[in-house]
Design an enzyme around this catalytic site. Sequence first.
Site, PDB file in Angstrom:
ATOM      1  N   LYS A 115      -5.799   5.152   4.067  1.00 39.46           N
ATOM      2  CA  LYS A 115      -6.518   5.288   5.351  1.00 39.46           C
ATOM      3  C   LYS A 115      -7.839   5.971   4.785  1.00 39.46           C
ATOM      4  O   LYS A 115      -8.970   5.166   5.584  1.00 39.46           O
ATOM      5  CB  LYS A 115      -5.817   6.420   6.326  1.00 39.46           C
ATOM      6  CG  LYS A 115      -4.333   6.002   6.439  1.00 39.46           C
ATOM      7  CD  LYS A 115      -3.884   7.048   7.730  1.00 39.46           C
ATOM      8  CE  LYS A 115      -3.541   8.271   7.265  1.00 39.46           C
ATOM      9  NZ  LYS A 115      -2.432   8.260   5.915  1.00 39.46           N
TER      10      LYS A 115
ATOM     11  N   ARG B 224      -4.748  18.175  -4.272  1.00 41.28           N
ATOM     12  CA  ARG B 224      -4.644  19.026  -2.900  1.00 41.28           C
ATOM     13  C   ARG B 224      -3.115  19.770  -2.816  1.00 41.28           C
ATOM     14  O   ARG B 224      -2.060  19.093  -3.300  1.00 41.28           O
ATOM     15  CB  ARG B 224      -4.291  17.644  -1.940  1.00 41.28           C
ATOM     16  CG  ARG B 224      -5.849  17.612  -1.010  1.00 41.28           C
ATOM     17  CD  ARG B 224      -5.789  16.408   0.044  1.00 41.28           C
ATOM     18  NE  ARG B 224      -4.509  16.101   0.763  1.00 41.28           N
ATOM     19  CZ  ARG B 224      -4.532  15.241   1.731  1.00 41.28           C
ATOM     20  NH1 ARG B 224      -5.588  14.403   1.750  1.00 41.28           N
ATOM     21  NH2 ARG B 224      -3.518  15.278   2.392  1.00 41.28           N
TER      22      ARG B 224
ATOM     23  N   ARG C  30       6.305  15.491   4.410  1.00 41.46           N
ATOM     24  CA  ARG C  30       4.883  14.798   4.847  1.00 41.46           C
ATOM     25  C   ARG C  30       5.479  13.586   5.338  1.00 41.46           C
ATOM     26  O   ARG C  30       5.083  13.116   6.410  1.00 41.46           O
ATOM     27  CB  ARG C  30       3.880  14.724   3.945  1.00 41.46           C
ATOM     28  CG  ARG C  30       2.993  15.841   3.862  1.00 41.46           C
ATOM     29  CD  ARG C  30       2.167  15.698   2.642  1.00 41.46           C
ATOM     30  NE  ARG C  30       1.058  14.877   2.994  1.00 41.46           N
ATOM     31  CZ  ARG C  30       0.239  14.511   1.949  1.00 41.46           C
ATOM     32  NH1 ARG C  30       0.470  14.707   0.734  1.00 41.46           N
ATOM     33  NH2 ARG C  30      -0.783  13.469   2.205  1.00 41.46           N
TER      34      ARG C  30
ATOM     35  N   ARG D   4      -3.339  11.472  -6.679  1.00 38.90           N
ATOM     36  CA  ARG D   4      -4.590  11.616  -6.272  1.00 38.90           C
ATOM     37  C   ARG D   4      -5.083  12.804  -7.067  1.00 38.90           C
ATOM     38  O   ARG D   4      -4.417  13.956  -6.839  1.00 38.90           O
ATOM     39  CB  ARG D   4      -4.301  11.535  -4.909  1.00 38.90           C
ATOM     40  CG  ARG D   4      -5.855  12.156  -4.442  1.00 38.90           C
ATOM     41  CD  ARG D   4      -5.785  11.889  -2.523  1.00 38.90           C
ATOM     42  NE  ARG D   4      -4.648  12.531  -2.057  1.00 38.90           N
ATOM     43  CZ  ARG D   4      -4.196  12.181  -0.972  1.00 38.90           C
ATOM     44  NH1 ARG D   4      -5.187  11.295  -0.216  1.00 38.90           N
ATOM     45  NH2 ARG D   4      -3.042  12.498  -0.318  1.00 38.90           N
TER      46      ARG D   4
ATOM     47  N   ARG E 111      -2.128  11.041  15.642  1.00 41.32           N
ATOM     48  CA  ARG E 111      -0.709  11.167  15.045  1.00 41.32           C
ATOM     49  C   ARG E 111       0.502  11.395  15.750  1.00 41.32           C
ATOM     50  O   ARG E 111       1.507  11.513  15.258  1.00 41.32           O
ATOM     51  CB  ARG E 111      -0.920  12.457  14.032  1.00 41.32           C
ATOM     52  CG  ARG E 111      -1.173  11.907  12.414  1.00 41.32           C
ATOM     53  CD  ARG E 111      -1.309  13.170  11.738  1.00 41.32           C
ATOM     54  NE  ARG E 111      -0.754  12.983  10.386  1.00 41.32           N
ATOM     55  CZ  ARG E 111      -1.798  12.803   9.499  1.00 41.32           C
ATOM     56  NH1 ARG E 111      -3.097  12.886   9.639  1.00 41.32           N
ATOM     57  NH2 ARG E 111      -1.434  12.811   8.144  1.00 41.32           N
TER      58      ARG E 111
END
Length: 236
Positions: free
Chosen positions: A30, A177, A188, A144, A105
Amino acid sequence: MATSPAEPLKRPPEELNRAVIFLGPPGAGKGTQAKKLAVQYMVPHLSTGDMLREHIAKGTPLGAKAKPIMERGELVPDSLVLKMVRERIERPDCSHGFVFDGFPRTVAQAHYLGELLRQGGFRRPLVIHLVIDTDLILRRITGRRMCKTGGEIYNLYERPPKVEGRCDNDGGELVQRPDDREEIVAPRLQAYHKQTEPLVAYYRRLGLLHDVDASKSVEDVEQQVCRTLQLVRGKL
Ligand code: AP5
């Protein structure tokens, strides 16, 4: 070609004039795609995740409330997120449209946004649904890394930096993160399936949702997004 600083800011050839929403599970891409589209149309990229992380970094009361929730991989309550979003889209730089990444969301957030867009005189939003398998999500999230200074995103598997642990742009330290640790990915994903996935049916019913295959390369997904925008322009 670089733009001379003296040159006046140009508007893009076509104006966006609406909200584009990137909807999809964590790690679907996204942020990657929302940033590109926002640059293309010269409109703000609004990531509620980035806004919340900024509050945490600045140590605001909102950040203090959001931090433990985000670290558990749960959604921050609507009561905190909605005010933050309203204040952001009421700023003048949003008058030509904006690109949402990670908002709405929940169905309640989508209702609220619909009302804000109506009040602001915007057209109906365009929703890009990034479709991707869980295996690929895990690879993207755990790989990531983010530049601590400039925020540039890398991926150890797909887009590694030239020098390990350092940003190609500014040499900043690359960090993971806190919610990208493997043990936080499951909650999540659970939050996504339970609270966010119902938005797929919600926006599809409204005729606003467009599926894009997010398992392809960044460039390929970008092309699919561009084609979708071209197809629907003027129809919504
Ligand atoms: P948020 O920051 O929004 O995280 P997320 O939705 O979990 O999404 P991600 O940022 O993990 O992934 P992405 O889809 O943007 O993928 P990206 O482009 O980075 O939210 C974090 C938390 O904040 C939430 O858990 C919640 O607590 C809170 N929050 C935020 N908004 C909220 C809201 N509205 N309401 C309540 N709470 C909220 O890509 C991922 C990786 O893959 C990168 O390494 C990238 O380089 C790579 N990649 C991307 N595309 C490709 C591709 N096509 N091919 C190969 N690699 C790719």
